[in-house]
Design a protein around this motif. Structure first.
Motif, mmCIF file in Angstrom:
data_model
loop_
_atom_site.group_PDB
_atom_site.id
_atom_site.type_symbol
_atom_site.label_atom_id
_atom_site.label_comp_id
_atom_site.label_asym_id
_atom_site.label_seq_id
_atom_site.Cartn_x
_atom_site.Cartn_y
_atom_site.Cartn_z
ATOM 1 N N THR A 58 41.544 36.810 39.839
ATOM 2 C CA THR A 58 40.745 38.028 39.660
ATOM 3 C C THR A 58 40.576 38.866 40.927
ATOM 4 O O THR A 58 40.363 40.080 40.832
ATOM 5 C CB THR A 58 39.346 37.671 39.124
ATOM 6 O OG1 THR A 58 38.698 36.763 40.037
ATOM 7 C CG2 THR A 58 39.450 37.007 37.760
ATOM 8 N N ASN A 114 41.640 37.420 28.965
ATOM 9 C CA ASN A 114 40.247 37.619 29.361
ATOM 10 C C ASN A 114 39.303 36.692 28.607
ATOM 11 O O ASN A 114 38.217 36.376 29.090
ATOM 12 C CB ASN A 114 39.834 39.080 29.126
ATOM 13 C CG ASN A 114 40.255 39.993 30.257
ATOM 14 O OD1 ASN A 114 39.852 39.826 31.400
ATOM 15 N ND2 ASN A 114 41.112 40.944 29.942
ATOM 16 N N GLN A 153 35.634 43.368 42.147
ATOM 17 C CA GLN A 153 36.858 44.131 41.943
ATOM 18 C C GLN A 153 36.625 45.610 42.236
ATOM 19 O O GLN A 153 37.485 46.275 42.832
ATOM 20 C CB GLN A 153 37.361 43.953 40.507
ATOM 21 C CG GLN A 153 37.925 42.566 40.223
ATOM 22 C CD GLN A 153 38.399 42.409 38.795
ATOM 23 O OE1 GLN A 153 37.923 43.093 37.882
ATOM 24 N NE2 GLN A 153 39.337 41.505 38.568
ATOM 25 N N ASP A 171 36.385 43.428 29.393
ATOM 26 C CA ASP A 171 36.524 42.182 30.153
ATOM 27 C C ASP A 171 35.237 41.371 30.087
ATOM 28 O O ASP A 171 35.262 40.147 29.908
ATOM 29 C CB ASP A 171 36.865 42.490 31.616
ATOM 30 C CG ASP A 171 38.223 43.170 31.766
ATOM 31 O OD1 ASP A 171 38.985 43.186 30.786
ATOM 32 O OD2 ASP A 171 38.517 43.670 32.859
#
Length: 218
Positions: A58, A114, A153, A171
């Motif tokens: 990730t 996911n 992220q 997600d």
């Protein structure tokens, strides 16, 4: 000259560090004549490897000091549930040169990927920590972990050390769904071990529920 940290970096660094901490932990318990539950320790080790792999998937690769074409950077933030999935489904047959099979595989890889991303969290957390034998706690854990990943992220994108990533409500939803599925697998295993008197698994579950007497249904 810039450089990149590949996904393998966190695993290569993380495992040796854990093994050192683990050795110290075992040594202290041995010195104090505290019984070592090796099966439980094995689950913890597998959990650590899972967390490292989760981070590598990730949050990596990370690019430091590398200039990219601005077109590579994008900051899509989708807050409408399944908007992109529905859009992708509607484009089947018209995108990727009309390759329907390839397009469907991409959609399934995103949705299934996911979903299973945090599934192990729902299986192992109740075994390691007694408080996560409650369904409310396991859902909360999945929600917090997923939000944390999305925020990291976003920070990576804004700081310019990552690109071609997105922050998507889908997600979050699929991650939490995966945690719930993992928890159901845990409960099914718990039920089967009790029904067929699988002592090794029963003992492992018994250790985790000592911290919280709930049956995990509330």
């Amino acid at each position: 000259m810039g450089y990149s940290l590949r996904s393998e970096f966190i695993v290569i660094i993380g495992i040796p560090i854990y093994l050192v901490v683990f050795a110290i932990h075992i040594f202290k318990r041995y010195k104090k004549n505290i019984k070592i539950k090796w099966f439980r320790e094995l689950v913890k080790f597998v959990f650590v490897i899972y967390v490292l792999m989760l981070m590598s998937v990730t949050l990596f690769p990370i690019y430091i000091g590398i200039d990219h074409d601005p077109n590579y950077y994008r900051l899509p933030i989708n807050l409408i549930p399944f908007k992109n999935v529905i859009k992708e489904i509607g484009m089947i047959g018209t995108s990727y040169g009309g390759d329907i099979v390839f397009h469907i595989k991409l959609i399934l890889r995103n949705v299934v990927g996911n979903t299973i991303l945090l599934l192990p969290l729902g299986v192992m957390s109740p075994i390691i920590w007694g408080k996560f034998t409650r369904v409310k706690m396991i859902i909360l854990e999945g929600l917090i972990v997923s939000i944390f990943i999305e925020l990291l992220q976003l920070i990576e994108i804004l700081s310019g050390i990552a690109f071609m990533r997105a922050v998507d409500i889908d997600d979050l939803i699929l991650n939490v769904l995966g945690v719930i599925i993992g928890y159901l697998i845990y409960k099914l295993t718990f039920y089967i071990s009790n029904k067929y008197h699988i002592k090794s698994i029963m003992n492992l579950f018994a250790e985790s529920t000592k911290e919280h007497p709930s049956d995990g249904t509330d």
